[in-house]
Every structure is written in C-alpha cells, then in structure tokens.
Write a protein that holds these residues in place. Structure first.
Motif, short mmCIF file in Angstrom:
data_model
loop_
_atom_site.label_atom_id
_atom_site.label_comp_id
_atom_site.label_asym_id
_atom_site.label_seq_id
_atom_site.Cartn_x
_atom_site.Cartn_y
_atom_site.Cartn_z
N LYS A 182 0.83 -1.21 0.00
CA LYS A 182 0.00 0.00 0.00
C LYS A 182 0.86 1.26 0.00
O LYS A 182 0.47 2.30 -0.56
CB LYS A 182 -0.92 -0.02 1.23
CG LYS A 182 -1.84 1.19 1.36
CD LYS A 182 -2.69 1.09 2.62
CE LYS A 182 -3.53 2.34 2.84
NZ LYS A 182 -4.34 2.25 4.08
N GLU A 183 2.04 1.16 0.61
CA GLU A 183 2.93 2.34 0.68
C GLU A 183 3.35 2.84 -0.69
O GLU A 183 3.77 3.99 -0.85
CB GLU A 183 4.16 2.03 1.53
CG GLU A 183 5.13 1.02 0.94
CD GLU A 183 4.75 -0.43 1.16
OE1 GLU A 183 5.49 -1.31 0.69
OE2 GLU A 183 3.69 -0.69 1.81
N LEU A 184 3.22 1.98 -1.72
CA LEU A 184 3.57 2.40 -3.07
C LEU A 184 2.60 3.44 -3.63
O LEU A 184 2.89 4.08 -4.64
CB LEU A 184 3.59 1.19 -4.01
CG LEU A 184 4.63 0.12 -3.71
CD1 LEU A 184 4.50 -1.04 -4.68
CD2 LEU A 184 6.05 0.68 -3.74
N THR A 185 1.46 3.60 -2.98
CA THR A 185 0.49 4.61 -3.44
C THR A 185 0.79 5.99 -2.86
O THR A 185 0.33 7.00 -3.40
CB THR A 185 -0.94 4.22 -3.03
OG1 THR A 185 -1.06 4.28 -1.59
CG2 THR A 185 -1.28 2.82 -3.50
N TYR A 186 1.56 6.03 -1.77
CA TYR A 186 1.79 7.30 -1.09
C TYR A 186 2.66 8.21 -1.96
O TYR A 186 3.70 7.81 -2.46
CB TYR A 186 2.49 7.08 0.25
CG TYR A 186 1.75 6.16 1.20
CD1 TYR A 186 0.36 5.97 1.11
CD2 TYR A 186 2.44 5.48 2.20
CE1 TYR A 186 -0.31 5.13 1.98
CE2 TYR A 186 1.77 4.63 3.09
CZ TYR A 186 0.40 4.45 2.97
OH TYR A 186 -0.25 3.62 3.84
N GLY A 187 2.22 9.44 -2.12
CA GLY A 187 2.97 10.41 -2.90
C GLY A 187 2.70 10.39 -4.39
O GLY A 187 3.38 11.09 -5.15
N THR A 188 1.72 9.62 -4.82
CA THR A 188 1.41 9.57 -6.26
C THR A 188 1.00 10.94 -6.79
O THR A 188 1.24 11.26 -7.96
CB THR A 188 0.29 8.53 -6.54
OG1 THR A 188 0.69 7.27 -6.02
CG2 THR A 188 0.02 8.41 -8.03
N GLU A 189 0.41 11.76 -5.93
CA GLU A 189 -0.03 13.08 -6.36
C GLU A 189 1.12 13.95 -6.86
O GLU A 189 0.89 14.95 -7.56
CB GLU A 189 -0.78 13.79 -5.24
CG GLU A 189 0.02 14.03 -3.97
CD GLU A 189 0.03 12.83 -3.03
OE1 GLU A 189 0.64 12.96 -1.94
OE2 GLU A 189 -0.54 11.77 -3.37
N GLN A 190 2.37 13.58 -6.55
CA GLN A 190 3.51 14.31 -7.10
C GLN A 190 3.60 14.16 -8.62
O GLN A 190 4.20 15.00 -9.30
CB GLN A 190 4.82 13.77 -6.51
CG GLN A 190 4.96 13.87 -5.00
CD GLN A 190 6.23 13.17 -4.54
OE1 GLN A 190 7.31 13.39 -5.10
NE2 GLN A 190 6.09 12.31 -3.55
N TYR A 191 3.02 13.08 -9.13
CA TYR A 191 3.16 12.75 -10.54
C TYR A 191 1.88 12.92 -11.34
O TYR A 191 1.89 12.74 -12.56
CB TYR A 191 3.65 11.30 -10.68
CG TYR A 191 4.97 11.06 -10.01
CD1 TYR A 191 6.16 11.38 -10.67
CD2 TYR A 191 5.05 10.54 -8.72
CE1 TYR A 191 7.38 11.18 -10.05
CE2 TYR A 191 6.27 10.34 -8.10
CZ TYR A 191 7.43 10.66 -8.78
OH TYR A 191 8.65 10.46 -8.18
N VAL A 192 0.79 13.28 -10.68
CA VAL A 192 -0.49 13.44 -11.36
C VAL A 192 -1.15 14.72 -10.87
O VAL A 192 -1.40 14.88 -9.67
CB VAL A 192 -1.42 12.24 -11.10
CG1 VAL A 192 -2.70 12.37 -11.93
CG2 VAL A 192 -0.73 10.92 -11.42
N LYS A 193 -1.46 15.61 -11.80
CA LYS A 193 -2.00 16.91 -11.43
C LYS A 193 -3.35 16.79 -10.75
O LYS A 193 -3.63 17.45 -9.75
CB LYS A 193 -2.09 17.79 -12.68
CG LYS A 193 -2.54 19.22 -12.40
CD LYS A 193 -2.53 20.05 -13.67
CE LYS A 193 -2.95 21.48 -13.38
NZ LYS A 193 -2.94 22.32 -14.62
N ASP A 194 -4.24 15.96 -11.31
CA ASP A 194 -5.60 15.76 -10.78
C ASP A 194 -5.71 14.30 -10.37
O ASP A 194 -6.04 13.44 -11.18
CB ASP A 194 -6.63 16.12 -11.85
CG ASP A 194 -8.08 15.97 -11.36
OD1 ASP A 194 -8.28 15.52 -10.21
OD2 ASP A 194 -8.99 16.29 -12.13
N PHE A 195 -5.42 14.03 -9.09
CA PHE A 195 -5.33 12.65 -8.62
C PHE A 195 -6.23 12.43 -7.41
O PHE A 195 -6.30 13.27 -6.51
CB PHE A 195 -3.88 12.31 -8.23
CG PHE A 195 -3.71 10.93 -7.65
CD1 PHE A 195 -3.78 9.81 -8.47
CD2 PHE A 195 -3.47 10.76 -6.29
CE1 PHE A 195 -3.62 8.53 -7.93
CE2 PHE A 195 -3.31 9.49 -5.75
CZ PHE A 195 -3.38 8.38 -6.58
#
Length: 282
Positions: A241-254
């Motif tokens: 699940k930790e692989l989802t943390y911080g995804t918003e750094q790479y997607v503008k509308d997440f």
C-alpha cells in the motif's frame, strides 16, 4: 455464466486482438493483468455498457489474441501502440482507460504517451511507475515482487506453472483473495484454459522478462495532466500500500480510493464498490 456481450477481433499494430464489447456511447476500455484475460472485467462490462461502449481486450499473448514469437514483441512500446490502435480502430479519438495490474502499467505508460486520447484514467492495484521504482529500493517490495525476478529464468516458470493442472494458478487467485467466494470453480477453470492455449504461457511471462527494459522502472516521469483515479485493495500481498503514497507528485488531478479487507484482485473481489467508485469518477 450467461454472456450479454459480443466477441470480436481487431487488427492493430500488426496483430489481431480479441475483445468483448457491450453497449454504445463513449468508449471505456479495460486492460487486464497477469495471469488473467478479458474475463477479469466480467462484473464491470454490463454495468458500464448501460451508457458506454464497454470494451475489454485480451492483451497480446493472452487467451484468443495473437501471440507473436520472441521477447521483443512484449515490450511496453508495443503494448502502448496496441491500445492506440484499438481506440482508433473502434472509431474513437478518446476514451476512459481502465487498467489493473499489467493493464495498469500499460495504462500509465499510454497516458504519458498519448494524454490527448484520454478523458479519464483509472488504475487498479498498480502503482505509478516512479513509485514502483522507488519501492524496489526498499527491503520489503523486492521480497513481495520475488516472482518478477523468478520469471527471468528461461523455461523454468513455464514448467512449474503447468504442474498439477496449473495448480499454482488456483493458488494465486484463492491464496491471495480475502474473499475466497469471489472465485468460483468455473472462474478458475476459465483462467486455466486461457493460459493453457498454445504459446500463451511463454508470451505472458515475456511481459516480465522485458519489465526492466519496458518502461516499468527506471524512467524519468513528469507530471501527468489526465484526471486519474486509483482504486487499491489494501490487502495486496504483491504490491505494498505504501507504493500509493505520494502519487499526487506525478499526477496533477489525482484521487485515490482504498478498499479494506480486499486483495490484489480488487475488481473481482469487490465489484460493486469498484463499479461505484468508477461511476462516481466518470
């Protein structure tokens, strides 16, 4: 199972891909993962066919799609062009793209290559490639991804998977699932029969044999400008699940929706909730 959809084939990127389709309207395209085929979306197709043209393909190498020979046929660049050809071949310029597992990896890469062809992107239990790359530098994720390294060995995975009537396949679904009732005996037989088709087993494992040259890890990723929803079964034993943390750094509308007490097979184990979250998003 009573089928409410139709089967067809489409020529794209030099090969024929099998797909099922139901409904009319804007295109929503579903991409499955390993060791699956279009059947993984059997609980989504009728729902979204109510107001879309819902299409689920067999990825190249899988089930009734062509299985080109050679490792080079199973690189991310080929998968991305397959998807582009499907969208255009069906008469569309844009779609909502939904991907799970390997289908999610392809969907991420497609979104970066052709963002103008997507209205929305929906990813199920597959992290952003940059997050997966970061995960592989930690102690825990390489242990969870042991099979990726095992699949690099020529011939041996194919031999072991076929043993005892593909018993390992049954273990993969029922062993990982939190809700074992999500998979009937008929469901497991469907997956066994698809993987047993001539050439399919090596073709599907070739995805992993090219993973480190294929855009799964190691690239520099910018910020994606496609509205993106991630749905994540929290009890995924293959991807933390930790692989989802911080995804918003790479997607503008997440945005992300976690589903507790649910495994990697999220759309099959919790179809009503997955369908609800997708419908709310689109």
């Amino acid at each position: 199972m009573i089928e409410t959809w139709t089967h067809d084939r489409i020529f794209t990127n030099g090969i024929n891909l099998h797909y099922i389709t139901q409904g009319e309207g804007d295109l929503i395209l579903f991409l499955h993962g390993f060791p699956e085929f279009w059947y993984s979306w059997r609980k989504q197709i009728p729902e979204f066919a109510k107001d879309h043209k819902a299409v689920a393909i067999d990825l190249r190498g899988y089930n009734d799609s062509d299985k080109p020979a050679g490792n080079d046929a199973y690189r991310m660049s080929e998968f991305v062009e397959d998807v582009k050809g499907v969208i255009e071949g069906l008469g569309y310029q844009r779609c909502t793209l939904v991907g799970h597992d390997w289908g999610g990896a392809i969907a991420w890469n497609f979104a970066y290559a052709y963002p103008q062809m997507l209205d929305k992107l929906i990813i199920l239990n597959l992290p952003h490639p940059a997050k997966f790359s970061q995960g592989l530098t930690t102690p825990q994720q390489p242990l969870k991804s042991w099979y990726v390294f095992f699949f690099q060995v020529p011939g041996v995975p194919e031999f072991l998977i076929q043993l005892n009537d593909y018993k390992v396949l049954e273990s993969a679904f029922l062993g990982m699932a939190v809700n074992k009732n999500a998979f009937t005996k008929e469901d497991i037989e469907q997956y066994k029969n698809a993987l047993a088709k001539r050439g399919a087993l090596t073709a599907t494992i070739n995805y992993y044999r090219n993973a480190f040259q294929s855009g799964i890890v190691g690239k520099n990723w910018g910020v994606l400008n496609v509205p993106t929803l991630m749905i994540w079964g929290e009890e995924d034993t293959a991807l933390g699940k930790e692989l989802t943390y911080g995804t918003e750094q790479y997607v503008k509308d997440f945005r992300i929706r976690y589903i507790p007490k649910c495994s990697h097979w999220v759309q099959q184990e919790q179809p009503e909730l997955v369908n609800q979250y997708i419908r709310e998003f689109i």
